[in-house]
Scaffold this motif. Structure first.
Motif, PDB file in Angstrom:
ATOM      1  N   LYS A   1       0.821  -1.204   0.000  1.00  9.94           N
ATOM      2  CA  LYS A   1       0.000   0.000   0.000  1.00  9.94           C
ATOM      3  C   LYS A   1       0.858   1.260   0.000  1.00  9.94           C
ATOM      4  N   LEU A   2       1.971   1.232   0.730  1.00 10.25           N
ATOM      5  CA  LEU A   2       2.873   2.388   0.726  1.00 10.25           C
ATOM      6  C   LEU A   2       3.503   2.587  -0.645  1.00 10.25           C
ATOM      7  N   ILE A   3       3.886   1.502  -1.289  1.00  9.63           N
ATOM      8  CA  ILE A   3       4.472   1.595  -2.624  1.00  9.63           C
ATOM      9  C   ILE A   3       3.493   2.230  -3.603  1.00  9.63           C
ATOM     10  N   ASP A   4       2.210   1.921  -3.455  1.00  8.65           N
ATOM     11  CA  ASP A   4       1.189   2.410  -4.389  1.00  8.65           C
ATOM     12  C   ASP A   4       0.653   3.790  -4.028  1.00  8.65           C
TER      13      ASP A   4
ATOM     14  N   LEU B   1      11.983   1.570   1.063  1.00  8.74           N
ATOM     15  CA  LEU B   1      10.875   1.487   0.115  1.00  8.74           C
ATOM     16  C   LEU B   1      11.295   1.676  -1.347  1.00  8.74           C
ATOM     17  N   PRO B   2      12.200   2.604  -1.673  1.00  9.38           N
ATOM     18  CA  PRO B   2      12.601   2.739  -3.081  1.00  9.38           C
ATOM     19  C   PRO B   2      13.182   1.453  -3.664  1.00  9.38           C
ATOM     20  N   ASP B   3      14.009   0.753  -2.888  1.00 14.19           N
ATOM     21  CA  ASP B   3      14.571  -0.510  -3.374  1.00 14.19           C
ATOM     22  C   ASP B   3      13.482  -1.565  -3.523  1.00 14.19           C
ATOM     23  N   TRP B   4      12.573  -1.618  -2.566  1.00 14.74           N
ATOM     24  CA  TRP B   4      11.508  -2.622  -2.634  1.00 14.74           C
ATOM     25  C   TRP B   4      10.555  -2.322  -3.782  1.00 14.74           C
ATOM     26  N   ARG B   5      10.364  -1.052  -4.087  1.00  6.47           N
ATOM     27  CA  ARG B   5       9.525  -0.683  -5.226  1.00  6.47           C
ATOM     28  C   ARG B   5      10.136  -1.182  -6.526  1.00  6.47           C
ATOM     29  N   ASP B   6      11.447  -1.224  -6.571  1.00 10.82           N
ATOM     30  CA  ASP B   6      12.152  -1.685  -7.772  1.00 10.82           C
ATOM     31  C   ASP B   6      12.286  -3.205  -7.824  1.00 10.82           C
ATOM     32  N   GLY B   7      11.692  -3.911  -6.847  1.00  9.27           N
ATOM     33  CA  GLY B   7      11.677  -5.367  -6.909  1.00  9.27           C
ATOM     34  C   GLY B   7      12.748  -6.068  -6.111  1.00  9.27           C
TER      35      GLY B   7
END
Length: 328
Positions: A36-39, A123-129
């Protein structure tokens, strides 16, 4: 778990049986806090407004630009009582980037605040997979004294493919997991708790897993896959013989229940202990010779796993060859 869902959903489409939700456990895992944070386009920590205790006002913006009166949620009485004498506590809200809808995500106390700061940094790294570090981080929160953090860890683990899940270094509190298995408000966490119990070193769990398979098989229940996979993990080769001889025998189970158990065996064959994988191949190779329906299920689920991994060993080639012969 996402990879597990592919096998079960395809099997549901191909078999003439009642459809289940598309997930290995029979349900679709809810989006986690991280997802949810990523989105989200805007993320904010808020407290009741001093001017109006029924309205939230931002006290810290973590992402985006948030107006003072933008959060549409009212302060419920439980939150108002809980937060009144805790000036450091906050409530986390986020606005979905696509819909523009504000969602209340979590109550943030001291422990949750520490975790939130770590999550926002990563979060930025996790957003990138970057899934490996995400799985490793939340594995450290499993069993946390803070119930909200423990639940957060369970939901994150529930999203992993089984191979990644079982490779983590997990501190598993079997007694705590069992004590919360049947809490009505946490039934969506039953599957991941059962899978964790399968990885535990708790003594005397075999009958628990077998009873779970029997109970959910009779009703074609969605939990049969979790119990079957946990039993294979916990008992190894002995579980294979019990499943094949007692549960996968012709006409012993509804078609969907048989399919789910074969899917569990295919998953464990791919990523589980080598000795258990050999036992799975041997037991199925014998069983499919006299059972055309089982042969079709083995072909379906083991080939699905091969499509994902693009690997095949000689023992599995023999099983698939036998299922082809038996199906014709």
């Amino acid at each position: 778990m996402k990879n597990l869902a592919k096998s079960i959903c395809l099997a549901t489409l191909l078999l003439a049986t009642p459809a289940l939700p598309c997930a290995f456990h029979g349900y679709t895992p809810v989006p986690t806090l991280v997802e949810k944070l990523i989105d989200s386009s805007d993320i904010v920590l808020a407290r009741p407004s001093p001017q109006n205790l029924f309205r939230f006002t931002p006290v810290e913006v973590l992402r985006g630009e948030v107006l003072m009166d933008e959060i549409p949620h009212l302060v419920d009485s439980a939150t108002r009582r809980r937060i009144a004498n805790k000036p450091e506590d906050r409530v986390l809200f986020a606005k979905n980037a696509l819909t523009g809808e504000w969602t209340r995500l979590a109550y943030i106390d001291g422990d949750m605040d520490d975790a939130l700061r770590e999550i926002m940094q990563r979060l930025p790294d996790w957003r990138d997979g970057e899934l490996e570090s995400r799985a490793a981080y939340f594995s450290t929160l499993l069993g946390h004294d803070n119930a909200a953090l423990n639940t957060l860890a369970l939901r994150e683990l529930d999203l992993l493919d089984y191979g990644t899940f079982r490779a983590l270094s997990l501190q598993i509190d079997a007694a705590r997991l069992q004590s919360r298995l049947n809490i009505l408000t946490e039934l969506d966490l039953q599957p991941i708790r059962v899978l964790l119990l399968g990885l535990s070193d708790q003594q005397g769990m075999t009958d628990f897993f077998r009873e779970g398979v029997r109970l959910h098989a009779k009703s074609d229940g969605p939990m049969i896959g979790a119990y079957g996979l946990a039993l294979l993990e916990y008992q190894g080769a002995a579980a294979v013989e019990w499943i094949v001889q007692r549960q996968l025998a012709p006409q012993a189970l509804p078609a969907q229940a048989r399919s789910t158990l074969v899917a569990a065996m295919a998953i464990h064959h791919e990523v589980g202990a080598a000795e258990t994988s050999v036992a799975i191949r041997d037991a199925l190779a014998r069983a499919v010779v006299v059972d055309r329906e089982l042969a079709s299920l083995v072909n379906l689920h083991f080939n699905l796993m091969l499509d994902e991994t693009e690997t095949k060993d000689l023992g599995l080639e023999v099983v698939l060859a036998l299922t082809t012969v038996s199906s014709n």
